[in-house]
Design a protein around this motif. Structure first.
Motif, short mmCIF file in Angstrom:
data_model
loop_
_atom_site.label_atom_id
_atom_site.label_comp_id
_atom_site.label_asym_id
_atom_site.label_seq_id
_atom_site.Cartn_x
_atom_site.Cartn_y
_atom_site.Cartn_z
N GLU A 240 0.82 -1.20 0.00
CA GLU A 240 0.00 0.00 0.00
C GLU A 240 0.86 1.26 0.00
N THR A 241 1.97 1.21 0.76
CA THR A 241 2.89 2.36 0.78
C THR A 241 3.44 2.63 -0.60
N LEU A 242 3.90 1.57 -1.27
CA LEU A 242 4.43 1.70 -2.63
C LEU A 242 3.36 2.25 -3.57
N ALA A 243 2.13 1.71 -3.47
CA ALA A 243 1.07 2.11 -4.40
C ALA A 243 0.68 3.57 -4.23
N VAL A 244 0.53 4.02 -2.99
CA VAL A 244 0.09 5.40 -2.76
C VAL A 244 1.17 6.40 -3.16
N LEU A 245 2.41 6.14 -2.76
CA LEU A 245 3.49 7.07 -3.13
C LEU A 245 3.69 7.10 -4.63
N LEU A 246 3.58 5.94 -5.27
CA LEU A 246 3.72 5.88 -6.72
C LEU A 246 2.58 6.63 -7.41
N ALA A 247 1.37 6.50 -6.89
CA ALA A 247 0.23 7.20 -7.48
C ALA A 247 0.39 8.70 -7.40
N TRP A 248 0.81 9.21 -6.23
CA TRP A 248 1.04 10.64 -6.09
C TRP A 248 2.18 11.12 -6.99
N SER A 249 3.20 10.27 -7.15
CA SER A 249 4.33 10.64 -8.02
C SER A 249 3.88 10.77 -9.47
N VAL A 250 3.18 9.77 -9.96
CA VAL A 250 2.72 9.78 -11.35
C VAL A 250 1.77 10.95 -11.59
N ALA A 251 0.82 11.14 -10.68
CA ALA A 251 -0.14 12.23 -10.85
C ALA A 251 0.55 13.58 -10.87
N GLY A 252 1.53 13.77 -9.98
CA GLY A 252 2.25 15.04 -9.95
C GLY A 252 3.06 15.29 -11.20
N LEU A 253 3.75 14.26 -11.68
CA LEU A 253 4.58 14.42 -12.88
C LEU A 253 3.73 14.64 -14.13
N VAL A 254 2.51 14.10 -14.14
CA VAL A 254 1.61 14.31 -15.28
C VAL A 254 0.95 15.68 -15.24
N LEU A 255 0.50 16.10 -14.07
CA LEU A 255 -0.30 17.32 -13.96
C LEU A 255 0.53 18.59 -13.79
N ALA A 256 1.69 18.49 -13.14
CA ALA A 256 2.46 19.71 -12.86
C ALA A 256 2.93 20.45 -14.11
N PRO A 257 3.49 19.77 -15.15
CA PRO A 257 3.97 20.53 -16.31
C PRO A 257 2.90 21.37 -16.99
N PRO A 258 1.68 20.84 -17.29
CA PRO A 258 0.68 21.71 -17.92
C PRO A 258 0.22 22.84 -17.03
#
Length: 284
Positions: A240-258
């Motif tokens: 669960e730790t891996l999944a949540v941190l990974l989800a926040w990482s992917v979402a941030g890297l996708v949404l932050a640039p635009p």
């Protein structure tokens, strides 16, 4: 060459160059030393105390929280502060003129801040080897867990720090907003203690954000297995730790640039000059 790949490569080079420069900047290195020393001092005074009702050193119980909150603070608040400053000095104006410039800027900022945070983490861990009984016996698995939790924790928070920094127009407002948000999040995150004693709805809120999982991951790496009994479900929940941190990482890297690109499109030399003039008027 693909513009995005080229921007990532430039961002990696830029981040490394900025990190090396920060090592020669007295203000940057001084801040790192002072904040890290404060954590070490806390561990020093806790080294002989025990968690009530257990044989666990209070310093050992505190160390995972120190590591976790250090990663989150550097990621979230560090990114907000850097973006606010570079918005004022024209760095973002120059970045937006390049193809995929916001991607390169974000990658560079992640690299430079992550390397700075890594220095703090290593210093605290080295001090912990002398101040925390049993830390040297964490084993290879424990140290690898510290590494991947730290890396994912930084990537999960840095892009969101950039997003918060892009929402406000002044360094003062961005710093205040980030500190307010970070303080509120830390107060319910259980970063220094298991959150099982909190109200159920607060537990749900805490588990929705990466700060809780940073603390849990660090505790899983450095505390004895018996300490998991105090956690939710009596488990360290590594998947669960891996999944949540990974989800926040992917979402941030996708949404932050635009989001950064949209903010940068509103920027201009005249707006930057006007903000500086208003700031000087307030000071005067």
């Amino acid at each position: 060459m693909n513009p995005t790949s080229h921007a990532v490569r430039l961002g990696l080079s830029r981040g490394w160059a900025e990190f090396k420069h920060s090592l020669t900047n007295p203000q940057d290195i001084g801040f790192t030393i002072v904040t890290t020393a404060a954590f070490v001092v806390v561990l020093y005074f806790q080294r002989d105390a025990k968690v009530p009702g257990t044989d666990l050193s209070l310093a050992a119980a505190t160390l995972p929280g120190v590591l976790g909150i250090g990663m989150a603070f550097n990621g979230l608040v560090g990114a907000v502060g850097a973006l606010a400053v570079e918005r004022e000095d024209g760095t973002l104006l120059r970045a937006k003129a390049l193809p995929q410039g916001m991607v390169g800027y974000l990658v560079g900022r992640i690299v430079s801040l992550s390397l700075g945070a890594a220095i703090s983490l290593v210093i605290v861990l080295v001090a912990g080897l002398f101040l925390v009984p049993g830390l040297a016996g964490a084993g290879l698995g424990g140290w690898l867990t510290v590494a991947w939790v730290a890396v994912l924790g930084l990537v999960a928070t840095l892009p969101w720090g950039a997003v918060i920094g892009s929402l406000v127009n002044s360094p003062q407002a961005s710093t205040g907003l980030s500190m307010l948000f970070f303080g509120a999040l830390a107060s319910v995150s259980g970063i220094f203690y298991p959150i099982a004693a909190l109200a159920t709805w607060l537990q749900v809120v805490a588990q929705a954000f990466p700060l809780y999982w940073l603390g849990l991951g660090m505790r899983a790496a450095l505390l004895p297995d018996a300490a998991a009994a105090a956690e939710i479900g009596g488990s360290w929940r590594p998947l669960e730790t891996l999944a949540v941190l990974l989800a926040w990482s992917v979402a941030g890297l996708v949404l932050a640039p635009p989001i950064l690109r949209r903010m940068a499109r509103r920027e201009s030399g005249s707006l930057m000059t006007a903000r500086r003039e208003r700031a000087l008027q307030r000071i005067g």
